[in-house]
Design an enzyme around this catalytic site. Structure first.
Site, PDB file in Angstrom:
ATOM      1  CB  SER A   1       8.354  11.454   5.965  1.00  0.00           C
ATOM      2  OG  SER A   1       6.769  12.150   6.075  1.00  0.00           O
ATOM      3  CE1 TYR A   2       4.628   3.992   1.972  1.00  0.00           C
ATOM      4  CE2 TYR A   2       3.757   4.225   4.004  1.00  0.00           C
ATOM      5  CZ  TYR A   2       3.696   3.881   2.764  1.00  0.00           C
ATOM      6  OH  TYR A   2       3.208   3.113   2.531  1.00  0.00           O
ATOM      7  N   PRO A   3       3.168   8.992   2.847  1.00  0.00           N
ATOM      8  CG  PRO A   3       2.380   8.803   0.989  1.00  0.00           C
ATOM      9  CD  PRO A   3       2.992   8.558   2.072  1.00  0.00           C
TER      10      PRO A   3
END
Length: 862
Positions: free
Chosen positions: A335-337
């Site tokens: 997922s978005y880091p």
């Protein structure tokens, strides 16, 4: 049918999103800039049939910069940068022609859906895209809505389709907060950096740094490293003593006890305790306590924790780790880091994420057990309201990701599995002993339920020696009692992980910018990365921080930047006025700048101790054209020539070697020429130090060598040595390197193209004649008689490098091996092979493009 333009942040993201939304039924083509593709398909949008065009940008479309003369370090007082200097938005990468590309694709579109990353920077890019496309899009009918914003945290079918079904609007306040940060960093950073660099590089010769930069976040980051260095330097070790006792529960076994007093700093007192306890022959059990303890499973993973672990456990620098995480995200693996959140939302599909990992051989058993027995709800962490924690979104193998990509993915996955595992439980037994009047303790731990430590074994309870079964009042024989002499030890240099923790605690930077600030202080030669990824400040870094402390401690302390970050967050929340925050902050730093300039002598006194004056640095190299004395060549970055008699300094091209050029002089100013070279596999050219810094002709710019000089008769100039237009770039001219024999070559004076020719020739000269076919200058070549490629016994030939059949097999194109990507000529390979038309300075024509010759010419240089 409506046409909908959709824009993502990166080309790979655009392709992934389009593939999901079109269910793979799409056509793709390259955009006009060559970097971004356009994916087209038909579908439904707001209940109507629509034609979709999905494309992307490559990060920021625009960047903030000063206009015109305010970019010149020489013409503008740095103090003017705080308020007088106007700024403008320029294309971040002009070569990509991103604005033109977006406008071409947006023309005729009715709506736009923005799929930019869902953080403040992403919101800012949304408005950069809108500024480019809205003027060319179809005008809305009445109150018809045309701008939509997609919010997503991972590249999965569920998340992308959900985002498409719940479109919102871009957040202007968040975009404004980024604009404010950009302008503050530009104005404050440039003003201090320009003043510092010019002041100190003009005085000291062995300052090994091309840029003595200041940054509102960068400088406090360096301050943390120097603060730890100062503690190490000022540390004075103290001697202390520890009483150690061993008892024998059984004949063959012994148990080491810990002294309850821990340590004493007086030798005589320690000796007294030793004498008292030595009189006792037995140790008495005073109490036995058993307590079940819990080691909690970790909170869900956010950016800062990921960067800490990557540095401390995986040996990756923060910026490198962030680049890998972004790649894993765009490929759909995580997922978005970029997130500050450590709490999963109530509706998050934890089981779905866990099922993805059920077949990985490394953790399949643990995952299957969790799915069958039931997962544990993750601990309640902090909800920052941005993105869910970093989570694996699909299964992967080491072969797919390779190297560092797999190691980071493996940690993220293990961390996620641990968050839904049980806590680790263990039984702690504590036995208290008395030996004479002194008390000692022994502690043992036995794991009763490993819980999450099965998937994160590095967190497991260490195995300890087993404690004997005993009860209060039991007596054990004392085996040995001794006094250990030890010394207190200094702290070690800060690790990257510790620095990240300090930056987060004090509000320096954001989860996205923390890696950038740490990378900057390494790149600027302020700290070096030692073993264990520890950050050791250099002399320059130490002197700068001590100088700031001496003049104005707030320039280096985290307090003022932390306060600014809070104001920027208030802008993002719509609770503070953008212009007021900007004006107020710039006013504070403008006052600080003026005080810094007035007090610079304080920092200069510290510099004098660590660095040598310019006049005492370097070695004599070439003569000054004004006083005819030798100027000194200073090798430390930035390399330069200094005339101590005239007190003038002349900058030179960087990242190469400089030597005297045959003691020849420039016909314009009498300065001795020097030769710059990037190495035997690279390019080289002579230059006049004075002309390089003070261009003699209108069509010349600062930083040009003799290979770009338009002097009509000088034997080293472009006019005399230029052969023809570069075969790859549009503006370059191939110039004979007259120093390269016997391995002769010509090199482009703009890009990194090098053409090797006529090896072992005695002489190569540029003829005043030109080629009839392409109008390049002819070359006269004298070959070695023993190795002449010419027919018969001929050794001399005159012809065109591009067209002469005799020269065909003697020409080889290569790309110069540059020592550093920032070299001013190193523009990398280009795709174009045309030469174009146009006159070259000095009267000769650049080679034209004869249509019937193009295939043959291209073949020469493949």
């Amino acid at each position: 049918m409506r046409t909908v333009l959709m824009v993502a942040e990166k080309p790979s993201l655009a392709q992934s999103i389009a593939k999901i939304l079109s269910r793979g039924n799409m056509s793709s083509r390259k955009g006009l800039n060559g970097a971004c593709s356009v994916h087209e398909y038909t579908g439904s949008f707001t209940g109507q049939s629509a034609h979709f065009k999905m494309t992307s940008v490559c990060g920021h479309v625009m960047t903030l910069d000063f206009i015109g003369k305010y970019n010149s370090w020489d013409k503008v007082d740095p103090a003017e940068l705080f308020s007088k200097a106007p700024t403008e938005k320029k294309e971040a990468n002009p070569k990509l022609t991103m604005v033109k590309f977006l406008q071409v694709e947006a023309r005729g579109c009715d709506c736009i859906v923005l799929w930019l990353d869902c953080d403040k920077e992403g919101e800012n890019i949304c408005f950069e895209v809108l500024d480019a496309v809205l003027p060319v899009m179809n005008k809305p009918r009445g109150t018809e809505r045309t701008i939509y914003r997609a919010k997503f945290s991972s590249i999965t079918d569920t998340d992308i389709c959900n985002a498409m079904n719940h479109l919102g609007e871009p957040n202007r306040n968040e975009a404004l907060s980024v604009d404010a940060r950009q302008e503050l960093d530009l104005r404050i950073g440039c003003a201090f950096t320009r003043f510092q660099t010019k002041y100190f590089q003009g005085k000291y010769g062995n300052l090994d740094s091309s840029l003595i930069s200041f940054g509102p976040c960068q400088t406090p980051t360096l301050g943390f490293c120097v603060e730890r260095h100062d503690k190490i330097q000022s540390f004075k070790p103290e001697t202390y003593w520890v009483l150690q006792a061993k008892v024998h529960p059984e004949k063959e076994s012994s148990l080491t006890l810990d002294w309850d007093r821990v340590r004493v700093f007086d030798r005589e007192v320690a000796q007294m305790f030793l004498n008292i306890t030595k009189m006792a022959k037995e140790a008495k059990v005073e109490s036995v306590s058993k307590k079940e303890k819990v080691k909690q499973r970790p909170l869900a993973l956010n950016t800062v924790e990921m960067l800490r672990v990557a540095s401390a456990a995986l040996g990756m620098g923060p910026q490198h780790a962030m680049q890998i995480a972004e790649r894993l995200y765009t490929q759909g693996y995580i997922s978005y880091p970029r997130t500050e959140t450590t709490h999963y939302p109530e509706n998050f599909d934890l089981k779905g994420c866990l099922r993805q990992q059920a077949n990985n051989p490394y953790w399949a058993e643990t995952v299957k057990a969790l799915l069958s027995e039931g997962i544990n709800r993750p601990r309640k962490g902090h909800d920052a309201g941005d993105h869910p924690p970093i989570t694996p979104m699909r299964a992967a193998t080491e072969a797919e990701l390779g190297g560092d990509g797999w190691r980071l993915y493996e940690y993220i996955t293990r961390h996620f599995i641990a968050t839904v595992s049980a806590d680790c439980k263990y039984l702690q037994t504590t036995i208290a002993f008395s030996i004479g009047p002194e008390r000692f303790t022994c502690v043992g731990k036995v794991v009763t339920s490993p819980g999450f430590t099965e998937i994160m074994p590095w967190h497991s309870i260490p195995l300890e020696e087993s404690l004997p079964h005993c009860e209060k009042g039991d007596l054990f024989p004392v085996g040995e009692i001794k006094l250990l002499e030890k010394q207190t030890s200094p702290p070690d240099y800060l690790t990257e992980a510790e620095l990240i923790t300090l930056m987060e605690k004090h509000g320096i930077g954001t989860d996205a910018s923390i890696p950038v600030h740490i990378n900057n202080i390494c790149q600027r030669n302020y700290v070096t990365v030692e073993s264990g990824r520890r950050l050791k400040p250099t002399n320059l870094g130490i002197v700068l921080v001590h100088g700031y402390y001496k003049i104005d401690a707030e320039l280096v302390l985290p307090t003022i930047r932390s306060a600014v970050e809070k104001q920027l967050n208030l802008i993002a929340l719509g609770k503070a006025n953008y212009h007021q925050v900007l004006e107020h902050t710039l006013d504070i730093f403008k006052r600080k700048f003026h005080y810094f300039v007035d007090s610079i002598a304080g920092m200069d006194e510290l510099m004098e101790v660590s660095f040598s004056p310019l006049a005492a640095t370097g070695k004599p190299l070439s003569r000054c054209g004004k006083c005819h004395r030798f100027m000194k060549y200073i090798q430390a970055k930035p390399s330069r020539l200094h005339c101590s008699h005239c007190d003038d300094t002349y900058s030179l091209p960087q990242n190469g070697t400089i030597k005297l050029y045959k003691e020849l002089r420039c016909p314009l100013d009498d300065f001795e020429l020097v030769l710059w070279s990037s190495g035997s596999r690279g390019k080289s050219y002579p230059l006049c130090p004075y002309c390089y810094n003070h261009p003699p002709f209108r069509d010349m710019k600062k930083g040009m060598g003799c290979n770009e000089c338009t002097h009509p008769t000088c034997q080293h100039s472009l006019s005399m040595l230029g052969i023809g237009q570069c075969v790859e770039c549009e503006n370059g001219v191939l110039v004979l390197d007259s120093t390269s024999g016997p391995k002769w070559k010509m090199a482009c004076n703009k890009c990194n193209v090098v053409v090797h020719f006529f090896e072992n020739a005695h002489k190569v000269r540029v003829s005043p004649e030109t080629c009839d076919l392409c109008e390049a200058a002819l070359v006269d070549v004298d070959f070695n008689k023993a190795k002449s490629p010419l027919p018969g016994d001929e050794t001399q030939h005159s012809g065109c490098v591009f067209c002469d059949p005799v020269f065909q097999d003697l020409v080889e194109l290569k790309h110069a091996a540059m020592r550093h990507p920032m070299h001013r000529g190193g523009q990398g390979k280009r795709q174009g092979r045309g030469r174009g038309k146009g006159r070259r300075p000095g009267g000769r024509l650049n080679p034209k493009k004869p249509k019937d010759k193009m295939a043959a010419l291209a073949a020469y240089f493949v």
